[in-house]
Design a protein around this motif. Structure first.
Motif, PDB file in Angstrom:
ATOM      1  N   TYR A 122       0.838  -1.172  -0.072  1.00  0.00           N
ATOM      2  CA  TYR A 122      -0.102  -0.036   0.042  1.00  0.00           C
ATOM      3  C   TYR A 122       0.950   1.329   0.117  1.00  0.00           C
ATOM      4  CZ  TYR A 122      -4.479  -2.288   0.783  1.00  0.00           C
ATOM      5  OH  TYR A 122      -5.618  -3.091   0.842  1.00  0.00           O
ATOM      6  N   MET A 123       2.138   1.165  -0.175  1.00  0.00           N
ATOM      7  CA  MET A 123       3.028   2.112  -0.141  1.00  0.00           C
ATOM      8  C   MET A 123       2.644   3.391  -0.994  1.00  0.00           C
ATOM      9  SD  MET A 123       6.652   0.528   0.666  1.00  0.00           S
ATOM     10  CE  MET A 123       7.611   2.136   0.476  1.00  0.00           C
ATOM     11  N   ASP A 124       2.187   3.029  -2.249  1.00  0.00           N
ATOM     12  CA  ASP A 124       1.703   4.019  -3.359  1.00  0.00           C
ATOM     13  C   ASP A 124       0.401   4.563  -2.945  1.00  0.00           C
ATOM     14  OD1 ASP A 124       2.278   5.519  -5.730  1.00  0.00           O
ATOM     15  OD2 ASP A 124       0.600   4.263  -6.490  1.00  0.00           O
ATOM     16  N   VAL A 125      -0.557   3.832  -2.646  1.00  0.00           N
ATOM     17  CA  VAL A 125      -1.905   4.286  -2.478  1.00  0.00           C
ATOM     18  C   VAL A 125      -2.351   4.992  -1.448  1.00  0.00           C
ATOM     19  CG1 VAL A 125      -2.872   2.035  -1.479  1.00  0.00           C
ATOM     20  CG2 VAL A 125      -4.115   3.531  -3.076  1.00  0.00           C
ATOM     21  N   ALA A 126      -1.410   4.757  -0.208  1.00  0.00           N
ATOM     22  CA  ALA A 126      -1.851   5.320   1.018  1.00  0.00           C
ATOM     23  C   ALA A 126      -0.926   6.425   1.436  1.00  0.00           C
ATOM     24  CB  ALA A 126      -2.016   4.083   2.151  1.00  0.00           C
ATOM     25  N   ALA A 127      -1.434   7.741   1.868  1.00  0.00           N
ATOM     26  CA  ALA A 127      -0.520   8.619   2.288  1.00  0.00           C
ATOM     27  C   ALA A 127      -0.101   8.301   3.741  1.00  0.00           C
ATOM     28  CB  ALA A 127      -1.395   9.899   2.196  1.00  0.00           C
ATOM     29  N   TYR A 128      -0.919   7.677   4.542  1.00  0.00           N
ATOM     30  CA  TYR A 128      -0.437   7.355   5.937  1.00  0.00           C
ATOM     31  C   TYR A 128      -0.818   5.598   5.735  1.00  0.00           C
ATOM     32  CZ  TYR A 128       0.128   6.790  10.743  1.00  0.00           C
ATOM     33  OH  TYR A 128       0.507   6.166  11.980  1.00  0.00           O
ATOM     34  N   ASN A 129       0.228   5.026   6.192  1.00  0.00           N
ATOM     35  CA  ASN A 129       0.335   3.397   5.813  1.00  0.00           C
ATOM     36  C   ASN A 129       1.401   2.757   7.093  1.00  0.00           C
ATOM     37  OD1 ASN A 129       0.262   1.079   4.566  1.00  0.00           O
ATOM     38  ND2 ASN A 129       2.110   1.481   3.194  1.00  0.00           N
ATOM     39  N   GLN A 130       0.506   2.321   7.963  1.00  0.00           N
ATOM     40  CA  GLN A 130       1.169   1.791   9.137  1.00  0.00           C
ATOM     41  C   GLN A 130       0.842   0.593   9.576  1.00  0.00           C
ATOM     42  OE1 GLN A 130       4.311   1.596  11.112  1.00  0.00           O
ATOM     43  NE2 GLN A 130       4.007   3.918  10.691  1.00  0.00           N
ATOM     44  N   ARG A 131       1.650  -0.452  10.210  1.00  0.00           N
ATOM     45  CA  ARG A 131       1.430  -1.709  10.962  1.00  0.00           C
ATOM     46  C   ARG A 131       1.169  -1.473  12.327  1.00  0.00           C
ATOM     47  NH1 ARG A 131       5.551  -6.128   9.972  1.00  0.00           N
ATOM     48  NH2 ARG A 131       4.845  -5.887   8.135  1.00  0.00           N
ATOM     49  N   ILE A 132       0.143  -1.896  13.021  1.00  0.00           N
ATOM     50  CA  ILE A 132      -0.141  -1.737  14.471  1.00  0.00           C
ATOM     51  C   ILE A 132       0.784  -2.709  15.224  1.00  0.00           C
ATOM     52  CG2 ILE A 132      -1.836  -1.912  16.400  1.00  0.00           C
ATOM     53  CD1 ILE A 132      -2.254   0.562  14.689  1.00  0.00           C
ATOM     54  N   MET A 133       1.387  -2.310  16.052  1.00  0.00           N
ATOM     55  CA  MET A 133       2.617  -3.063  16.777  1.00  0.00           C
ATOM     56  C   MET A 133       2.222  -3.427  18.128  1.00  0.00           C
ATOM     57  SD  MET A 133       4.779  -2.937  14.330  1.00  0.00           S
ATOM     58  CE  MET A 133       6.179  -3.645  15.450  1.00  0.00           C
ATOM     59  N   GLY A 134       1.013  -2.939  18.896  1.00  0.00           N
ATOM     60  CA  GLY A 134       0.474  -3.411  19.902  1.00  0.00           C
ATOM     61  C   GLY A 134      -0.584  -2.563  20.525  1.00  0.00           C
ATOM     62  N   PRO A 135      -1.023  -2.920  21.586  1.00  0.00           N
ATOM     63  CA  PRO A 135      -2.013  -1.812  22.604  1.00  0.00           C
ATOM     64  C   PRO A 135      -1.864  -0.380  22.295  1.00  0.00           C
ATOM     65  CG  PRO A 135      -1.688  -3.979  23.500  1.00  0.00           C
ATOM     66  CD  PRO A 135      -0.782  -3.767  22.543  1.00  0.00           C
ATOM     67  N   GLY A 136      -0.537  -0.054  22.938  1.00  0.00           N
ATOM     68  CA  GLY A 136      -0.213   1.266  23.126  1.00  0.00           C
ATOM     69  C   GLY A 136       0.113   1.917  21.436  1.00  0.00           C
ATOM     70  N   HIS A 137      -0.057   1.478  20.738  1.00  0.00           N
ATOM     71  CA  HIS A 137       0.112   1.880  19.249  1.00  0.00           C
ATOM     72  C   HIS A 137      -1.105   2.232  18.521  1.00  0.00           C
ATOM     73  CE1 HIS A 137       2.312   1.639  15.034  1.00  0.00           C
ATOM     74  NE2 HIS A 137       2.426   2.718  15.579  1.00  0.00           N
ATOM     75  N   VAL A 138      -2.218   1.761  19.147  1.00  0.00           N
ATOM     76  CA  VAL A 138      -3.540   1.840  18.414  1.00  0.00           C
ATOM     77  C   VAL A 138      -4.067   3.267  18.291  1.00  0.00           C
ATOM     78  CG1 VAL A 138      -6.022   1.169  18.346  1.00  0.00           C
ATOM     79  CG2 VAL A 138      -4.150  -0.442  18.952  1.00  0.00           C
ATOM     80  N   GLU A 139      -4.043   3.820  19.586  1.00  0.00           N
ATOM     81  CA  GLU A 139      -4.634   5.280  19.448  1.00  0.00           C
ATOM     82  C   GLU A 139      -4.097   6.221  18.516  1.00  0.00           C
ATOM     83  OE1 GLU A 139      -4.660   8.491  23.006  1.00  0.00           O
ATOM     84  OE2 GLU A 139      -6.266   6.949  23.346  1.00  0.00           O
ATOM     85  N   SER A 140      -2.455   6.387  18.794  1.00  0.00           N
ATOM     86  CA  SER A 140      -1.754   7.285  18.407  1.00  0.00           C
ATOM     87  C   SER A 140      -1.807   7.386  16.730  1.00  0.00           C
ATOM     88  CB  SER A 140      -0.378   7.325  18.412  1.00  0.00           C
ATOM     89  OG  SER A 140      -0.005   6.075  18.614  1.00  0.00           O
ATOM     90  N   ALA A 141      -1.762   5.762  16.359  1.00  0.00           N
ATOM     91  CA  ALA A 141      -1.695   5.363  14.925  1.00  0.00           C
ATOM     92  C   ALA A 141      -3.080   5.693  14.146  1.00  0.00           C
ATOM     93  CB  ALA A 141      -1.169   3.985  14.679  1.00  0.00           C
ATOM     94  N   LEU A 142      -3.984   5.339  14.791  1.00  0.00           N
ATOM     95  CA  LEU A 142      -5.319   5.484  14.321  1.00  0.00           C
ATOM     96  C   LEU A 142      -5.758   6.937  14.205  1.00  0.00           C
ATOM     97  CD1 LEU A 142      -8.494   3.607  14.396  1.00  0.00           C
ATOM     98  CD2 LEU A 142      -8.895   5.768  14.600  1.00  0.00           C
TER      99      LEU A 142
END
Length: 584
Positions: A122-142
């Motif tokens: 998805y590197m080309d289609v998505a301006a923000y593109n991230q893999r969730i790494m754990g519970p503490g990552h959900v809020e800030s990444a979303l």
């Protein structure tokens, strides 16, 4: 019960005001679907029959609401299937968030089942593109994903390994730098106003022009009053890019309708004859339909600075929201006393509309495709939402479905993909349950996602489908002939009884073959209490003639006919009849 990572993500979506997710389940998103189940009183899940339809539906939802569209798919093939609809959203500047699964976090990169690195894909289609790494990552990444999609009007993507979705949130600690609640879920669109000096320079150019034309696009959909005010002041005809079809009513005295191959002759005449061009809220891609560089002064307004001067040299570029910039520009404009350029365009539009009416009321057999859309137009409500697909059907819809009242319209604009029409209508009907929603589609586009009528039945969505059936990929047929001077090849379609397919899905099926029956059949379908499909069988040899035919197009057409084009005699007869009517 203790919250899982999946719960955190779904609850954060709800916190952002998301109320609908389109998608298809799979084992790679089992944890997320359990969270969707337990939160279904606040967040609807709409199950489609193909992930591509989920992305299209999310794009349509965004187009018809201005809000974030969200779609979900499983790992591997599910995420791959989303891509076409996501590129449609990216190309047309729509805020869509895609959420996908991934394989187990500690088996990624080991050729395990469905081990596709979707965050890389998805590197080309998505301006923000991230893999969730754990519970503490959900809020800030979303939060970052949603802010990016909304502020940049584009695609964002989050992928979550299957097992991480089911981790207990309480069993993991944040890193010391990850301060709780640091990511605020607040988003207010910023509408910068261009500096006064640039506004004055733009006004000087527009005031000095003798023949000013305006080209508007989807960026002006919320600026109808401002566009009308500028058109009145400058006595300027307004041409509309297809995604901006609803900016002005099609019978407005200021508009000459669409521009391009499926546009009108008066719009093309205005572009060729103007000495000044105002481009607002559009990146209309077809360069050959703009004034020749150096022939007309140009002022461009766009919220994206990178689009200033992209299609036509701009003497002044105003970066900002169309409505805000036009409001700031209006006090600097002088009312033009010479109205002749606008009046000429208006007279041409009267002739063009008469020509469209003549073609749209023909009684020939086989039935002409424009008869269907011309008749349908007269039956639509003033608040109807109309979606169409890519192909010759786009021409018939663009020319014969007239915007009025609060009607909305869209199509796959820049990507011009097939199969978007019905999923768009699903998104529209979910978002606006009280409004008439109509999908106008070709037989090629419908067969690509032919399972979706069942989605209408499952969720009681009263969408009306009008399928133009000519048993050929018509747009490609004419492109092969006119653009490449080749006879048609590989475009014939095996006929399908779409009315029977619709009925097998639980959708009311209607058939239309004779122009004399058009109003009765279409009215019956529109008045049906629930989803309905009209199979309209039409003449496959009716060409979607451009507003003005170029010499090169005519020569290529003649070469294709001379090279063994199937049904050449019938095509010649149809074209000659059309041109004779046009001259008369």
């Amino acid at each position: 019960m203790a919250k899982l990572v999946a719960d955190l993500l779904i609850e954060r979506l709800i916190h952002w005001g998301v109320d609908t997710v389109f998608g298809l389940p799979g084992d790679g998103v089992d944890g997320l679907f359990e969270a969707l189940r337990t939160h279904q009183e606040k967040l609807r899940f709409i199950q489609v029959r193909h992930e591509e339809a989920a992305a299209f539906a999310a794009c349509g939802y965004a187009k018809y609401t201005g809000r974030l569209g969200v779609c979900i798919a499983t790992s591997g093939p599910g995420g791959i299937h989303l891509l076409n609809g996501l590129y449609d959203a990216k190309c047309d500047g729509q805020p869509v968030l895609a959420i996908t699964g991934h394989t187990f976090h500690d088996l990624i990169g080991t050729s395990y089942q469905q081990d596709v690195d979707l965050d890389k894909l998805y590197m080309d289609v998505a301006a923000y593109n991230q893999r969730i790494m754990g519970p503490g990552h959900v809020e800030s990444a979303l939060d970052e994903a949603v802010r990016t999609a909304l502020s940049r009007r584009t695609v964002a993507h989050l992928t979550i390994p299957k097992d991480i979705q089911e981790w207990r949130a309480s069993n993991f600690h944040r890193s010391p730098a990850n301060v709780p609640d640091h990511s605020g879920a607040i988003f207010e669109p910023a509408y910068p106003q261009p500096p006064q000096e640039l506004l004055r320079r733009a006004a000087d150019i527009l005031n000095q022009g003798r023949k000013v034309a305006i080209l508007v696009g989807q960026g002006c959909l919320a600026a109808r009053a401002e566009v009308e005010q500028v058109a009145e002041l400058l006595a300027a005809p307004v041409a509309k890019a297809l995604l901006g079809k609803a900016v002005l009513p099609d019978r407005s005295p200021y508009t000459t309708g669409g521009l391009g191959l499926l546009g009108t002759a008066p719009s093309q005449d205005a572009m060729e004859e103007c000495d000044t061009l105002l481009i607002v809220g559009t990146s209309f891609p077809y360069l050959e339909f703009y004034p020749k560089p150096g022939k007309a002064k140009c002022v461009q307004i766009d919220i994206d600075a990178t689009r200033i001067g992209l299609r036509h040299p701009a003497d002044v570029g105003l970066v900002g929201d169309s409505r805000t910039a036009l409001r700031a520009l209006v006090p600097l404009l002088k009312r033009r006393e010479d109205r002749s350029f606008l009046e000429t365009a208006q007279k041409r539009m009267e002739s063009w509309n008469e020509l469209m009416k003549e073609r749209g009321t023909r009684t020939d057999l086989p039935m002409k495709p424009q008869v269907v859309t011309h008749t349908l137009n007269q039956l639509l409500r003033d608040d109807a939402i109309v979606s169409t697909d890519s192909g010759t059907i786009t021409t018939w819809t663009a020319r014969y479905i007239e915007m009025r009242g609060t009607m909305q319209f869209s199509v796959s604009g820049t990507l011009a993909t097939m199969a978007n029409g019905l999923p768009y209508s699903i998104g529209a009907s979910v978002a606006h349950p009280g409004r008439q929603v109509v999908c106008i589609i070709g037989d090629g586009g419908l067969t690509m996602l032919m399972g979706e009528p069942a989605t209408l039945v499952k969720y009681k969505l009263p969408v009306k489908i009008v399928v133009i059936k000519n048993n050929v990929l018509g747009q490609i047929k004419w492109e092969q002939m006119v653009l490449d001077a080749n006879p048609q090849f590989g475009v014939e379609l095996q006929p399908i009884d779409f009315a029977k397919v619709a009925e097998a899905c639980g959708v009311a099926g209607f058939k239309l073959e004779n122009p004399a029956d058009a109003e009765r059949v279409l009215r019956s379908a529109l008045e049906h209490d629930g989803p309905a499909l009209v199979e309209a069988t039409v003449d496959a040899n009716e060409p979607p003639l451009p507003g003005n035919v170029s010499l090169k197009q005519a020569l290529h057409f003649a070469e294709a006919l001379a090279s063994g084009q199937k049904d050449a005699a019938e095509i010649i007869k149809t074209v000659v009849e059309n041109k004779v009517r046009e001259v008369i």
